[in-house]
Design a protein around this motif. Sequence first.
Motif, short mmCIF file in Angstrom:
data_model
loop_
_atom_site.label_atom_id
_atom_site.label_comp_id
_atom_site.label_asym_id
_atom_site.label_seq_id
_atom_site.Cartn_x
_atom_site.Cartn_y
_atom_site.Cartn_z
N SER A 1 -37.36 -3.73 -81.41
CA SER A 1 -38.13 -5.14 -81.57
C SER A 1 -37.51 -6.22 -82.46
CB SER A 1 -39.85 -5.01 -81.79
OG SER A 1 -39.84 -4.25 -83.07
N GLU A 2 -37.04 -5.73 -83.65
CA GLU A 2 -36.75 -6.51 -84.84
C GLU A 2 -35.44 -7.10 -84.03
OE1 GLU A 2 -34.26 -6.03 -88.82
OE2 GLU A 2 -35.36 -4.11 -88.07
N HIS A 3 -34.53 -6.48 -83.42
CA HIS A 3 -33.20 -7.08 -83.05
C HIS A 3 -33.52 -8.01 -81.87
CE1 HIS A 3 -31.19 -3.82 -85.21
NE2 HIS A 3 -31.24 -4.73 -85.96
N PHE A 4 -34.53 -7.66 -80.92
CA PHE A 4 -34.83 -8.57 -79.62
C PHE A 4 -35.22 -9.84 -80.16
CE2 PHE A 4 -37.60 -10.25 -76.43
CZ PHE A 4 -36.54 -9.97 -75.24
N ALA B 1 -35.08 -11.25 -83.06
CA ALA B 1 -34.03 -12.07 -83.87
C ALA B 1 -33.22 -13.00 -82.84
CB ALA B 1 -33.13 -11.09 -84.91
N PHE B 2 -32.51 -12.31 -81.70
CA PHE B 2 -31.88 -12.83 -80.80
C PHE B 2 -32.82 -14.01 -80.03
CE2 PHE B 2 -28.93 -9.19 -80.57
CZ PHE B 2 -27.50 -10.10 -80.46
N GLU B 3 -34.00 -13.60 -79.83
CA GLU B 3 -34.68 -14.64 -79.00
C GLU B 3 -34.91 -15.94 -79.89
OE1 GLU B 3 -38.87 -13.88 -76.42
OE2 GLU B 3 -39.01 -13.37 -78.71
N LYS B 4 -34.99 -15.90 -81.45
CA LYS B 4 -35.25 -16.75 -82.34
C LYS B 4 -34.03 -17.64 -82.54
CE LYS B 4 -39.59 -15.44 -84.34
NZ LYS B 4 -40.34 -15.06 -85.56
N GLY B 5 -32.83 -17.24 -82.13
CA GLY B 5 -31.54 -17.61 -82.24
C GLY B 5 -31.04 -17.24 -83.83
N GLN B 6 -31.67 -16.01 -84.35
CA GLN B 6 -31.37 -15.96 -85.74
C GLN B 6 -30.23 -14.72 -85.75
OE1 GLN B 6 -35.19 -14.19 -86.81
NE2 GLN B 6 -35.81 -16.26 -87.73
N LYS B 7 -29.85 -14.32 -84.48
CA LYS B 7 -29.07 -13.06 -84.42
C LYS B 7 -28.10 -13.48 -83.16
CE LYS B 7 -28.76 -8.01 -83.57
NZ LYS B 7 -27.78 -7.59 -84.62
N ARG B 8 -26.53 -13.34 -83.51
CA ARG B 8 -25.80 -13.57 -82.27
C ARG B 8 -25.02 -12.44 -81.92
NH1 ARG B 8 -22.64 -19.14 -82.03
NH2 ARG B 8 -22.01 -18.18 -80.58
N THR B 9 -25.07 -11.43 -82.91
CA THR B 9 -23.72 -10.32 -82.69
C THR B 9 -24.71 -9.10 -82.74
OG1 THR B 9 -22.21 -11.77 -83.58
CG2 THR B 9 -21.62 -9.37 -83.55
N GLU B 10 -24.24 -8.12 -81.90
CA GLU B 10 -24.70 -7.05 -81.66
C GLU B 10 -23.70 -5.94 -82.03
OE1 GLU B 10 -27.32 -3.67 -80.98
OE2 GLU B 10 -27.83 -5.55 -81.37
N THR C 1 -28.39 -6.41 -91.05
CA THR C 1 -29.73 -6.49 -91.57
C THR C 1 -30.02 -5.05 -92.49
OG1 THR C 1 -30.64 -5.06 -89.74
CG2 THR C 1 -30.49 -7.34 -89.73
N ASN C 2 -30.92 -4.90 -92.99
CA ASN C 2 -30.91 -3.68 -93.80
C ASN C 2 -31.23 -2.57 -92.73
OD1 ASN C 2 -31.04 -4.96 -96.28
ND2 ASN C 2 -33.37 -5.29 -96.31
N ARG C 3 -31.93 -2.84 -91.71
CA ARG C 3 -32.06 -1.60 -90.78
C ARG C 3 -30.73 -1.18 -90.40
NH1 ARG C 3 -36.90 -1.80 -86.52
NH2 ARG C 3 -37.42 0.57 -86.69
N GLU C 4 -29.84 -2.27 -90.05
CA GLU C 4 -28.71 -1.64 -89.35
C GLU C 4 -27.74 -0.97 -90.23
OE1 GLU C 4 -27.62 -5.35 -85.94
OE2 GLU C 4 -27.80 -5.74 -88.06
N ARG C 5 -27.93 -1.35 -91.66
CA ARG C 5 -27.11 -0.75 -92.69
C ARG C 5 -27.45 0.76 -92.87
NH1 ARG C 5 -28.34 -5.21 -96.19
NH2 ARG C 5 -26.81 -6.75 -95.76
N GLU C 6 -28.77 0.85 -92.58
CA GLU C 6 -29.30 2.47 -92.85
C GLU C 6 -28.84 3.19 -91.72
OE1 GLU C 6 -33.43 2.01 -92.73
OE2 GLU C 6 -33.55 1.03 -94.74
N THR C 7 -28.64 2.52 -90.41
CA THR C 7 -28.04 3.19 -89.11
C THR C 7 -26.50 3.56 -89.25
OG1 THR C 7 -29.93 2.21 -87.91
CG2 THR C 7 -28.22 3.22 -86.72
#
Length: 104
Positions: A15-18, A20-29, A79-85
């Motif tokens: 949900s966090e990443h979806f 972020a993409f939806e709001k235009g805050q994220k462009r790279t996966e 993001t913090n979550r991505e860094r943890e992963t």
Amino acid sequence: MKTEPEKPLFIPLNSEHFIAFEKGQKRTEYRTNGPRWNEHTCRIGREVVLSFGYTKMRLRGTVVGFRVRKAHEIVNELTNRERETLDTLPGPYACIEISELRPA
């Protein structure tokens, strides 16, 4: 001989990443580079379907950039979550830049 059109690249997101993409805050996966995520499967110009998990909530877009990078090269972009992963996934990482998002 008729060739089948290429299927869109399917990327399920949490949900966090979806959002972020939806709001235009994220462009790279970011995904581990390998058989599923590489320069051939994520080629520039290929259509992408971003999915909120495996639900019917979807966004469509286009791959506009692709790079293979090491963890130390991308850590500040995550993001913090991505860094943890990051520590749990083997590298290198496929960095898939997506734009032209629209509802599916």
